[in-house]
Write a protein that holds these residues in place. Structure first.
Motif, PDB file in Angstrom:
ATOM      1  N   VAL A 172       3.395  -5.151  -2.990  1.00 32.17           N
ATOM      2  CA  VAL A 172       3.519  -5.151  -4.452  1.00 32.17           C
ATOM      3  C   VAL A 172       2.769  -3.965  -5.060  1.00 32.17           C
ATOM      4  N   LYS A 173       1.598  -3.664  -4.541  1.00 30.07           N
ATOM      5  CA  LYS A 173       0.747  -2.620  -5.118  1.00 30.07           C
ATOM      6  C   LYS A 173       1.326  -1.215  -4.950  1.00 30.07           C
ATOM      7  N   ARG A 174       2.387  -1.091  -4.170  1.00 28.28           N
ATOM      8  CA  ARG A 174       3.005   0.215  -3.973  1.00 28.28           C
ATOM      9  C   ARG A 174       4.017   0.558  -5.071  1.00 28.28           C
ATOM     10  N   PHE A 175       4.271  -0.398  -5.975  1.00 27.00           N
ATOM     11  CA  PHE A 175       5.312  -0.224  -6.982  1.00 27.00           C
ATOM     12  C   PHE A 175       4.732  -0.093  -8.383  1.00 27.00           C
ATOM     13  N   ASP A 176       5.417   0.693  -9.200  1.00 28.89           N
ATOM     14  CA  ASP A 176       5.051   0.818 -10.611  1.00 28.89           C
ATOM     15  C   ASP A 176       5.653  -0.315 -11.437  1.00 28.89           C
TER      16      ASP A 176
ATOM     17  N   ALA B   6       9.287  -8.801   1.680  1.00 28.94           N
ATOM     18  CA  ALA B   6      10.108  -7.720   1.132  1.00 28.94           C
ATOM     19  C   ALA B   6       9.879  -7.649  -0.371  1.00 28.94           C
ATOM     20  N   VAL B   7       9.719  -6.435  -0.866  1.00 31.79           N
ATOM     21  CA  VAL B   7       9.508  -6.218  -2.300  1.00 31.79           C
ATOM     22  C   VAL B   7      10.452  -5.117  -2.762  1.00 31.79           C
ATOM     23  N   GLU B   8      11.140  -5.365  -3.874  1.00 26.49           N
ATOM     24  CA  GLU B   8      11.997  -4.363  -4.500  1.00 26.49           C
ATOM     25  C   GLU B   8      11.439  -4.002  -5.868  1.00 26.49           C
ATOM     26  N   GLY B   9      11.540  -2.738  -6.204  1.00 25.73           N
ATOM     27  CA  GLY B   9      11.073  -2.305  -7.513  1.00 25.73           C
ATOM     28  C   GLY B   9      11.156  -0.805  -7.640  1.00 25.73           C
TER      29      GLY B   9
END
Length: 354
Positions: free
Chosen positions: A130-134, A274-277
């Motif tokens: 999560v912390k990799r996304f703006d 998995a995280v999308e953003g």
């Protein structure tokens, strides 16, 4: 600083927790049953229903780790709060964690429930992505603890607490859907997953997200946790729990499943996030997947579910001891950095299989 630790509940996981912590701390193990003399740590019997006598024993420690079934954790948490010492547990029960959060408002030590595999490690892994996304769109967390060689229609063996598994199947699961927090029925939301060419199913179960729904409320469109099983498992469990109405007789269901599906030595743990953003103005999907197998520790082989759970809570204890985390209040798993977690003395067991 933590020096003396009480570990309450010396079952399959609790005994390993005590063995691991005893490498760095002075550990005393407690159990309601007579205890084998072969352990490297000191141990004695305890009856937590005799609250005053149990409190007098536990208050002498700097921290307590509860490895008891979920329904007893609040008792230990209340004793830790009263004594002003640190508290850790492995619970997946949402109501228990909510009560511990209330206690944490006035605690002198850290209150850290949900420190196992799921909730626990999966939340740390998921939030690292999560912390990799703006800006976020979707967060999907999946964990399966399974026999490597399944038999029967359920395709399952109770290497983990039967009471805990049943509770996860019966209680509702919190999710975020279309940007709104809500509760859905466990054993629903069935999906098919392919892992290294083999087909599995995944479905909602309670508690796996820990506090992530609160943390990410208003920041994500979709957030959910699902448990991985072999195909057909959810349908049969719904039959037992709903159609046979065994949801109202948890002890009966626990006895049936414990006898029918005993533990096996050869198990496997799957962890997938998995995280999308958006990173800047570009849409990305970041994924984490690892398979964890039984591992030898100090000359003895431990099931994957045992060492993944035990080393997770031990890593959190070490981080609190080191002052990497806050020293009091409620500790959320997403407050723990994955790199810090893996750098502990106990995180090395995960790193061996990553």
């Amino acid at each position: 600083m933590i020096k003396n630790i009480a570990v309450v509940g010396l079952g399959k996981v609790g005994s390993l927790v005590a063995i691991l912590l005893n490498k760095s701390f002075n550990v005393h193990g407690f159990d309601s049953q007579p205890i084998a003399n072969s352990y490297s740590f000191q141990s004695s019997m305890i009856d937590i229903t005799e609250r005053e006598a149990a409190f007098q024993k536990l208050k002498e420690f700097d921290a307590v780790v509860s490895c008891l079934p979920y329904k007893y954790n609040i008792i230990i948490a209340q004793m830790a709060h009263q004594a002003g010492i640190h508290y850790f547990d492995l619970t997946e029960d949402v109501k228990t964690s909510d009560e511990i959060m209330k206690l944490s408002a006035t605690s002198k030590g850290i209150m850290a429930p949900q420190c196992g595999l799921a909730p626990g490690y999966i939340g740390i892994v998921g939030y690292d992505l999560v912390k990799r996304f703006d800006k976020l769109r979707d967060v999907e967390l999946r964990v399966g603890a399974l026999p490597r060689y399944p038999n029967g229609l359920l395709g399952y063996s109770f290497n983990w607490s039967p009471a805990g598994v049943i509770n996860e199947y019966i209680e509702d699961a919190e999710v975020i859907t279309n940007g709104k927090r809500k509760y859905v029925s466990s054993l629903m939301g069935l999906e098919t997953i392919n892992i290294e060419g083999r087909e599995y199913e995944a479905f909602y179960t309670s508690g796996g997200l820990g506090t992530l729904c609160k943390t990410l409320d208003g920041k994500v469109d979709t957030l959910n946790y699902k448990t991985i099983r072999y195909p057909g498992h959810a349908r049969l469990m719904r039959f037992l729990i709903t159609e046979l109405i065994l949801k109202d007789k948890k002890e009966v269901l626990e006895d049936i499943l414990t006898i029918a599906k005993p533990p096996v030595k050869e198990d496997v743990v799957y962890v997938y996030a998995a995280v999308e953003g958006w990173q800047g103005d570009k849409l990305f999907r970041e994924e984490f997947f690892h398979t964890y197998l039984p591992q030898e520790i100090d000359g003895q082989e431990y099931r994957a579910i045992s060492w993944t759970t035990a080393s997770s809570v031990c890593s959190v204890v070490e981080l609190v001891h080191q002052g990497v985390t806050p020293s009091k209040g409620y500790l959320k798993q997403e407050d723990i950095n994955l790199d810090d977690f893996l750098s502990t003395s106990y995180g090395k067991y995960y790193k061996k299989q990553i």
